[in-house]
Design an enzyme around this catalytic site. Structure first.
Site, mmCIF file in Angstrom:
data_model
loop_
_atom_site.group_PDB
_atom_site.id
_atom_site.type_symbol
_atom_site.label_atom_id
_atom_site.label_comp_id
_atom_site.label_asym_id
_atom_site.label_seq_id
_atom_site.Cartn_x
_atom_site.Cartn_y
_atom_site.Cartn_z
ATOM 1 N N LYS A 42 0.980 -1.075 -0.260
ATOM 2 C CA LYS A 42 -0.046 -0.144 -0.006
ATOM 3 C C LYS A 42 0.846 1.144 -0.133
ATOM 4 O O LYS A 42 0.392 2.531 -0.163
ATOM 5 C CB LYS A 42 -0.760 0.163 1.282
ATOM 6 N N GLY A 43 2.056 1.130 0.233
ATOM 7 C CA GLY A 43 3.268 2.105 0.690
ATOM 8 C C GLY A 43 3.027 3.195 -0.672
ATOM 9 O O GLY A 43 3.297 4.492 -0.291
ATOM 10 N N GLU A 98 7.244 2.609 -6.469
ATOM 11 C CA GLU A 98 7.203 2.104 -5.035
ATOM 12 C C GLU A 98 7.648 3.153 -4.045
ATOM 13 O O GLU A 98 7.991 4.284 -4.593
ATOM 14 C CB GLU A 98 8.567 1.202 -5.042
ATOM 15 N N ASP A 99 7.364 2.858 -2.970
ATOM 16 C CA ASP A 99 7.545 3.845 -1.832
ATOM 17 C C ASP A 99 8.998 4.114 -1.468
ATOM 18 O O ASP A 99 9.506 5.118 -1.599
ATOM 19 C CB ASP A 99 6.759 3.633 -0.605
ATOM 20 N N ASP A 102 14.888 -0.417 -0.242
ATOM 21 C CA ASP A 102 15.586 -0.940 1.134
ATOM 22 C C ASP A 102 16.725 -1.835 0.803
ATOM 23 O O ASP A 102 17.761 -1.517 -0.011
ATOM 24 C CB ASP A 102 14.470 -1.178 2.140
ATOM 25 N N LYS A 130 17.255 3.682 0.008
ATOM 26 C CA LYS A 130 18.288 3.838 1.137
ATOM 27 C C LYS A 130 19.453 2.778 0.369
ATOM 28 O O LYS A 130 19.575 1.653 0.878
ATOM 29 C CB LYS A 130 17.712 2.993 2.241
ATOM 30 N N PHE A 151 14.544 4.370 9.789
ATOM 31 C CA PHE A 151 13.421 4.115 9.571
ATOM 32 C C PHE A 151 12.518 5.022 9.485
ATOM 33 O O PHE A 151 12.227 5.877 10.437
ATOM 34 C CB PHE A 151 12.814 3.128 10.476
ATOM 35 N N ARG A 164 0.742 6.482 7.836
ATOM 36 C CA ARG A 164 0.697 6.549 6.235
ATOM 37 C C ARG A 164 0.227 8.029 5.567
ATOM 38 O O ARG A 164 0.602 8.463 4.634
ATOM 39 C CB ARG A 164 -0.137 5.524 5.642
HETATM 40 P P1 IMP Z 1 12.907 -4.296 0.158
HETATM 41 O O1 IMP Z 1 13.703 -3.166 -0.667
HETATM 42 O O2 IMP Z 1 12.704 -5.483 -0.215
HETATM 43 O O3 IMP Z 1 13.767 -4.520 1.388
HETATM 44 O O4 IMP Z 1 11.660 -3.737 1.076
HETATM 45 C C1 IMP Z 1 11.059 -2.588 0.709
HETATM 46 C C2 IMP Z 1 9.942 -2.486 1.420
HETATM 47 O O5 IMP Z 1 10.067 -2.481 2.788
HETATM 48 C C3 IMP Z 1 9.126 -1.296 1.063
HETATM 49 O O6 IMP Z 1 8.316 -1.298 -0.131
HETATM 50 C C4 IMP Z 1 8.496 -0.675 2.463
HETATM 51 O O7 IMP Z 1 7.341 -1.300 2.399
HETATM 52 C C5 IMP Z 1 9.513 -1.493 3.491
HETATM 53 N N1 IMP Z 1 10.267 -0.393 4.194
HETATM 54 C C6 IMP Z 1 11.739 -0.439 4.139
HETATM 55 N N2 IMP Z 1 12.402 0.489 4.945
HETATM 56 C C7 IMP Z 1 11.141 1.270 5.238
HETATM 57 C C8 IMP Z 1 11.021 2.431 6.129
HETATM 58 O O8 IMP Z 1 12.011 3.110 6.414
HETATM 59 N N3 IMP Z 1 9.995 2.914 6.473
HETATM 60 C C9 IMP Z 1 8.711 2.180 6.315
HETATM 61 N N4 IMP Z 1 8.657 1.079 5.185
HETATM 62 C C10 IMP Z 1 10.105 0.619 4.890
HETATM 63 MG MG MG Z 2 5.893 -1.489 0.359
#
Ligand code: IMP
Ligand code: MG
Length: 178
Positions: A42-43, A98-99, A102, A130, A151, A164
């Site tokens: 949902k991000g 995407e939001d 990470d 990040k 975070f 959100r």
């Molecule tokens: P990754 O890149 O597979 O590790 O995951 C990305 C997802 O992790 C994002 O779509 C977010 O939902 C969640 N996420 C990663 N870092 C944060 C943060 O700092 N705040 C909130 N959600 C985060």
């Molecule tokens: Mg997400």
């Protein structure tokens, strides 16, 4: 300021300017293309709704919802599709929205998955990045802001499904985690 927030990292004005800039760049790059914007639930929904209003091209919008298998201990990057797209990707110029990137594991799985459906092209637009936390070899093609390894919440991003709706990006107080 909202309860539990330590500091504002990115203000409403900074967000508005950046989203406008991204929209203009995407409008230029996708002239005469068959643009399909794919939001990851949902991000991404707050960012996506602002972004598409800054894109002057005709476009379609669709959504996917995914969840990672196992918790953060699991590094395979295999994700479970909770809601799939309704749109056929053949011939479409797909832009994943995407939001935040990470570890990159979610997006690297999604990219492979969507590429196997034969779109004309596939790119990624992430509001935040990040880079310090990266495990998968993936880079967003369009990125709003690079942030340090903290975070963050707001502008669609949550902690335990909350925050959100904050119009800015903020860092949470440590006490919120414990
Ligand atoms: P990754 O890149 O597979 O590790 O995951 C990305 C997802 O992790 C994002 O779509 C977010 O939902 C969640 N996420 C990663 N870092 C944060 C943060 O700092 N705040 C909130 N959600 C985060
Ligand atoms: Mg997400």
């Amino acid at each position: 300021m909202e309860k539990g927030i330590k500091k504002v990292l990115i203000t409403v004005d900074e967000i508005n300017n950046k989203v406008k800039e991204l929209g203009e760049q995407i409008s230029k790059d996708y002239q005469n293309k068959d643009l399909l914007v794919v939001g990851i639930l949902k991000g991404s929904v707050v960012f996506l709704s602002d972004l598409v209003r800054n894109i002057s091209q005709p476009l379609l919008i669709d959504f996917m919802d995914v969840s990672s298998y196992g918790a953060s201990t699991h590094t395979s990057g295999v994700v479970r599709i909770l809601k799939d797209l309704e749109t056929d990707l053949v011939g479409k110029d797909v832009l994943i929205v995407e939001d935040i990137v990470d570890t990159g594991l979610t997006l690297s799985y999604l990219k492979e998955n969507l590429l196997s459906r034969n779109p004309a092209s596939l790119k990624i637009c992430s509001f935040l990045d990040k880079p310090e936390r990266r495990k998968a070899d993936i880079m967003p093609d369009y990125c709003g802001f690079e942030i340090p390894d903290e975070f963050v919440v707001g502008y669609g991003l949550d902690f335990a499904e909350k925050y959100r709706n904050l119009p800015y990006i903020a860092v949470l107080k440590e006490e919120m985690y414990s």
